[in-house]
Design a protein around this motif. Structure first.
Motif, PDB file in Angstrom:
ATOM      1  N   ALA A   1      26.385 -29.725  49.334  1.00 31.58           N
ATOM      2  CA  ALA A   1      26.005 -31.191  49.461  1.00 31.58           C
ATOM      3  C   ALA A   1      28.132 -31.573  49.339  1.00 31.58           C
ATOM      4  O   ALA A   1      27.929 -32.467  49.974  1.00 31.58           O
ATOM      5  N   VAL A   2      28.518 -31.170  48.253  1.00 30.90           N
ATOM      6  CA  VAL A   2      30.448 -31.101  48.785  1.00 30.90           C
ATOM      7  C   VAL A   2      30.553 -30.629  49.725  1.00 30.90           C
ATOM      8  O   VAL A   2      31.985 -30.769  50.562  1.00 30.90           O
ATOM      9  N   LEU A   3      30.908 -29.576  50.276  1.00 29.05           N
ATOM     10  CA  LEU A   3      31.026 -28.508  51.321  1.00 29.05           C
ATOM     11  C   LEU A   3      30.403 -29.422  51.847  1.00 29.05           C
ATOM     12  O   LEU A   3      31.358 -29.279  53.836  1.00 29.05           O
ATOM     13  N   LEU A   4      29.550 -29.828  52.372  1.00 27.42           N
ATOM     14  CA  LEU A   4      29.243 -30.385  53.824  1.00 27.42           C
ATOM     15  C   LEU A   4      29.979 -32.083  53.679  1.00 27.42           C
ATOM     16  O   LEU A   4      30.428 -32.178  54.993  1.00 27.42           O
ATOM     17  N   ASN A   5      30.160 -32.589  52.844  1.00 27.39           N
ATOM     18  CA  ASN A   5      30.818 -33.739  52.917  1.00 27.39           C
ATOM     19  C   ASN A   5      32.249 -33.271  52.979  1.00 27.39           C
ATOM     20  O   ASN A   5      33.241 -33.878  53.786  1.00 27.39           O
ATOM     21  N   TYR A   6      33.151 -32.535  52.660  1.00 23.57           N
ATOM     22  CA  TYR A   6      34.316 -32.114  52.783  1.00 23.57           C
ATOM     23  C   TYR A   6      34.112 -31.461  54.605  1.00 23.57           C
ATOM     24  O   TYR A   6      35.694 -31.427  54.454  1.00 23.57           O
ATOM     25  N   TRP A   7      33.561 -30.587  54.805  1.00 26.61           N
ATOM     26  CA  TRP A   7      33.326 -30.274  56.463  1.00 26.61           C
ATOM     27  C   TRP A   7      33.342 -30.893  57.130  1.00 26.61           C
ATOM     28  O   TRP A   7      34.384 -31.261  57.935  1.00 26.61           O
ATOM     29  N   VAL A   8      32.549 -31.911  56.661  1.00 28.01           N
ATOM     30  CA  VAL A   8      32.326 -33.175  58.011  1.00 28.01           C
ATOM     31  C   VAL A   8      32.205 -34.583  57.566  1.00 28.01           C
ATOM     32  O   VAL A   8      31.377 -35.490  58.918  1.00 28.01           O
ATOM     33  N   ASN A   9      32.277 -34.371  56.736  1.00 28.97           N
ATOM     34  CA  ASN A   9      32.833 -35.697  55.768  1.00 28.97           C
ATOM     35  C   ASN A   9      31.051 -36.410  56.062  1.00 28.97           C
ATOM     36  O   ASN A   9      30.998 -37.944  56.179  1.00 28.97           O
ATOM     37  N   ILE A  10      30.299 -35.907  55.289  1.00 31.28           N
ATOM     38  CA  ILE A  10      28.646 -36.411  55.585  1.00 31.28           C
ATOM     39  C   ILE A  10      29.117 -37.397  53.820  1.00 31.28           C
ATOM     40  O   ILE A  10      28.991 -36.403  53.138  1.00 31.28           O
ATOM     41  N   PRO A  11      28.308 -38.255  53.813  1.00 27.30           N
ATOM     42  CA  PRO A  11      28.037 -39.139  52.436  1.00 27.30           C
ATOM     43  C   PRO A  11      27.385 -37.972  51.294  1.00 27.30           C
ATOM     44  O   PRO A  11      25.902 -37.579  52.167  1.00 27.30           O
ATOM     45  N   LEU A  12      28.091 -37.995  50.607  1.00 27.47           N
ATOM     46  CA  LEU A  12      26.843 -37.079  49.568  1.00 27.47           C
ATOM     47  C   LEU A  12      25.856 -37.353  49.157  1.00 27.47           C
ATOM     48  O   LEU A  12      24.767 -36.764  48.950  1.00 27.47           O
ATOM     49  N   SER A  13      25.308 -38.802  48.576  1.00 27.83           N
ATOM     50  CA  SER A  13      24.447 -39.038  48.585  1.00 27.83           C
ATOM     51  C   SER A  13      23.288 -38.177  50.135  1.00 27.83           C
ATOM     52  O   SER A  13      21.700 -38.444  49.229  1.00 27.83           O
ATOM     53  N   PHE A  14      23.943 -38.671  51.112  1.00 26.32           N
ATOM     54  CA  PHE A  14      22.762 -38.259  52.275  1.00 26.32           C
ATOM     55  C   PHE A  14      22.952 -37.306  52.149  1.00 26.32           C
ATOM     56  O   PHE A  14      21.939 -36.344  52.437  1.00 26.32           O
ATOM     57  N   ALA A  15      23.992 -35.761  52.171  1.00 26.97           N
ATOM     58  CA  ALA A  15      23.809 -34.811  52.122  1.00 26.97           C
ATOM     59  C   ALA A  15      22.918 -34.131  50.669  1.00 26.97           C
ATOM     60  O   ALA A  15      22.234 -33.083  51.678  1.00 26.97           O
ATOM     61  N   LEU A  16      22.935 -34.614  50.102  1.00 25.58           N
ATOM     62  CA  LEU A  16      22.647 -33.938  48.635  1.00 25.58           C
ATOM     63  C   LEU A  16      20.370 -34.043  48.951  1.00 25.58           C
ATOM     64  O   LEU A  16      19.934 -33.355  49.109  1.00 25.58           O
ATOM     65  N   TRP A  17      20.313 -35.463  49.719  1.00 23.06           N
ATOM     66  CA  TRP A  17      19.299 -36.159  50.166  1.00 23.06           C
ATOM     67  C   TRP A  17      18.541 -34.722  52.150  1.00 23.06           C
ATOM     68  O   TRP A  17      17.531 -34.383  51.458  1.00 23.06           O
ATOM     69  N   LEU A  18      19.439 -34.621  52.441  1.00 18.04           N
ATOM     70  CA  LEU A  18      18.971 -33.686  53.612  1.00 18.04           C
ATOM     71  C   LEU A  18      19.399 -32.520  52.753  1.00 18.04           C
ATOM     72  O   LEU A  18      18.408 -31.826  53.485  1.00 18.04           O
ATOM     73  N   ILE A  19      19.270 -31.641  51.862  1.00 20.39           N
ATOM     74  CA  ILE A  19      19.241 -30.813  51.693  1.00 20.39           C
ATOM     75  C   ILE A  19      18.148 -29.956  51.075  1.00 20.39           C
ATOM     76  O   ILE A  19      17.629 -29.508  51.387  1.00 20.39           O
ATOM     77  N   ASN A  20      17.774 -30.964  49.716  1.00 19.25           N
ATOM     78  CA  ASN A  20      16.480 -31.295  48.940  1.00 19.25           C
ATOM     79  C   ASN A  20      15.680 -31.568  50.445  1.00 19.25           C
ATOM     80  O   ASN A  20      14.553 -31.044  49.771  1.00 19.25           O
ATOM     81  N   PHE A  21      15.398 -32.624  51.357  1.00 21.29           N
ATOM     82  CA  PHE A  21      14.272 -32.767  52.143  1.00 21.29           C
ATOM     83  C   PHE A  21      14.123 -31.404  53.313  1.00 21.29           C
ATOM     84  O   PHE A  21      13.632 -31.003  53.442  1.00 21.29           O
ATOM     85  N   SER A  22      15.317 -30.244  53.972  1.00 20.14           N
ATOM     86  CA  SER A  22      15.162 -29.362  53.776  1.00 20.14           C
ATOM     87  C   SER A  22      14.930 -28.274  53.436  1.00 20.14           C
ATOM     88  O   SER A  22      13.569 -27.407  54.162  1.00 20.14           O
TER      89      SER A  22
END
Length: 212
Positions: free
Chosen positions: A40-61
């Protein structure tokens, strides 16, 4: 139905114990409990996705992967386990439960408790969320305990995110993962966890032909 209820009771215990280890001992020191947070931190760093949404996206995947590789029963159990863990984290996220504050004592105790909770979940054929799903898939395919692949997956993610998260925390996270995954394997290899333990929810290993 009785067997399913027994299995869900164990999933409840595993999720509750896992959340307690996180909230009481690891999170107060900002020690990550798994690789999903690192991704989630990497996605936020690379493409500026909010951490909460990035964490949800990873867990959903990961849940989608659980449905495809492990079956609906395992995915449902995983969602239930994640929910119990979140509730447990909320319940224990109060300072009244913290009579002392030593990062290394908390690291050891929290990692052991975390590993017990995760081990109970994985033993029931459900994941603790995040990289636990991939670890369970690898365990299913290779017929090995899930502790080692879980450590390798999470450890690799922690190392990659070392330039983003403070290095001392990454080192603590790696130590935590080593301790917790050792506990996972110990719990996973126990002949009998409790007297009423039954196989989870009709979960079964898929053959290599089915996986292909």
């Amino acid at each position: 139905m009785v067997h399913s209820l027994r299995s869900y009771l164990l999933i409840t215990c595993g999720g509750f114990i896992q959340g307690m280890g996180m909230a009481l001992f690891l999170f107060p020191h900002s020690i990550p409990s798994g690789g999903a947070g690192g991704l989630a931190v990497l996605l936020n760093y690379w493409v500026n996705i909010p951490l909460s949404f990035a964490l949800w996206l990873i867990n959903f995947s990961m849940l989608v992967a659980a449905i495809y590789w492990l079956g609906n029963a395992s995915a449902i159990g995983t969602m239930y386990g994640i929910t119990i863990t979140s509730l447990s984290v909320h319940v224990f996220s109060f300072d009244m439960y913290r009579p002392y504050d030593n990062v290394w004592i908390d690291l050891v105790v929290g990692s052991i408790i975390l590993g017990i909770g995760v081990g109970i979940l994985l033993r029931q054929g459900v994941s603790n969320g995040g990289m636990g799903v991939l670890a369970l898939i690898i365990s299913n395919i290779r017929d090995i305990a899930p502790g080692k692949p879980l450590f390798l997956l999470n450890g690799s993610i922690f190392i990659v995110t070392g330039s983003i998260i403070a290095w001392p925390i990454v080192i603590q996270a790696l130590i935590s993962q080593w301790l917790s995954t050792k506990m996972v394997d110990i719990i996973f290899h126990l002949k009998k966890l409790v007297f009423f333990e039954q196989p989870i929810l009709g979960w079964r290993k898929k053959s290599k032909k089915e996986i292909r």
